[in-house]
Scaffold this active site. Sequence first.
Site, PDB file in Angstrom:
ATOM      1  CG  HIS A  43      -2.196  -0.667   1.091  1.00 34.15           C
ATOM      2  ND1 HIS A  43      -3.413  -0.044   1.259  1.00 34.15           N
ATOM      3  CD2 HIS A  43      -2.479  -1.953   0.777  1.00 34.15           C
ATOM      4  CE1 HIS A  43      -4.388  -0.910   1.062  1.00 34.15           C
ATOM      5  NE2 HIS A  43      -3.849  -2.087   0.772  1.00 34.15           N
ATOM      6  CB  THR A  49      -7.196  -4.108 -11.234  1.00 35.00           C
ATOM      7  OG1 THR A  49      -8.256  -4.528 -10.359  1.00 35.00           O
ATOM      8  CG2 THR A  49      -7.063  -5.107 -12.378  1.00 35.00           C
ATOM      9  N   GLY A  50      -5.779  -3.069  -8.192  1.00 36.77           N
ATOM     10  CA  GLY A  50      -5.536  -1.990  -7.268  1.00 36.77           C
ATOM     11  C   GLY A  50      -6.748  -1.212  -6.808  1.00 36.77           C
ATOM     12  CD  GLU A  51      -6.808  -1.749  -3.264  1.00 34.66           C
ATOM     13  OE1 GLU A  51      -5.707  -1.173  -3.052  1.00 34.66           O
ATOM     14  OE2 GLU A  51      -6.936  -2.986  -3.210  1.00 34.66           O
ATOM     15  N   GLY A 111     -14.372 -11.013  -9.206  1.00 38.22           N
ATOM     16  CA  GLY A 111     -15.489 -11.137 -10.118  1.00 38.22           C
ATOM     17  C   GLY A 111     -15.137 -12.073 -11.261  1.00 38.22           C
ATOM     18  CB  THR A 135      -9.890 -11.732   0.799  1.00 38.36           C
ATOM     19  OG1 THR A 135     -10.834 -10.954   0.050  1.00 38.36           O
ATOM     20  CG2 THR A 135      -8.480 -11.200   0.573  1.00 38.36           C
ATOM     21  CB  ALA A 184     -10.967 -10.234 -11.701  1.00 37.02           C
ATOM     22  CG  ASN A 194      -2.885   1.900  -2.007  1.00 35.03           C
ATOM     23  OD1 ASN A 194      -2.520   2.404  -0.955  1.00 35.03           O
ATOM     24  ND2 ASN A 194      -3.648   0.803  -2.044  1.00 35.03           N
TER      25      ASN A 194
END
Length: 318
Positions: free
Chosen positions: A38, A104-106, A173, A190, A176, A109
């Site tokens: 992060h 693919t991140g958030e 999903g 998770t 992904a 960050n």
Amino acid sequence: MTTFGYFLSSEEHDPKALVRQAKLAEQAGFEALWISDHFHPWLDEQGQSSFVWSVIGAISEATSLPVTTAVTCPIIRIHPAIIAQAAATAQILLDGRFRLGVGTGEALNEHILGDPWPPAEERQRMLEEALELIRKLWSGELVTHRGEFYDVDTARIYSLPDTPPPVYISGFGPKAVELAGRAGDGYISTSPDRDLVEQFHKAGGTGKPTAAGIKVCWAHDEGSARETVHRLWPTSAIPGEANQLLPLPRHFEQLAQLVTVEEATENVPCGPSVDDHLRSIRQYVEAGFDEVYISQIGPDQEGFFSFYSVEILPRLNA
């Protein structure tokens, strides 16, 4: 047989604490490590967010455990060519025990350099191109790349491991998960969702490892553990796409005000009950995950490792 590892939380603990926890995890009998990557924590209350590649270097000298980033986003904040170099170095330092976990991140960050935050489908295309580029660079050849999202001009990585690190792809999903099965060497989740594991296998992941992370909160009493979870990780109970879209910890704090203690702890074993911890972890085993990584929420890491070394890991491995 399932591998049980420890999930190092870069959002909660400073870099020296993370290295110490890695040592404690190995001593307690954990077999592998995850570490989050992060720039910001989810909440200011969590309070930390060190540069993961420096921490991995220190961990490589502190333990003999495999290490996986869970997960690195190689599409915006850091160019995939730099991730390729960082991962190659980590693989050397860890003597072949490094796995590059990617996703693919958030926006939390990835927005920090002022780049626009693309929609999910575009980020998946970016990730696929990034992985293509990373693997080209791991060949040791001189690479020039002109792609839809990335350009590289006559780049070559000189410090290369004997074997490139496997790439595990995170997916929640269908699209992904399909990408993970098709382009990944393993799968990260998770959620104890058997359907996702089966989708990964059908998409080309048969025979490839699947890994999942779970949060727990050991404490001497359930009430204090529940309070700790609600204070530090109410974000886990925020539904929908907010986790991908909000740019600052204060935005998550605002949403977290709507999360009750019951909602925050619904899927988190809290307190000293052996059965509660075992029941939650075994959901992931029964869903078909090959590797399960457990993260202790809160500051009492020593108590957690003592509890797991005596009460939990022997039962899981029996």
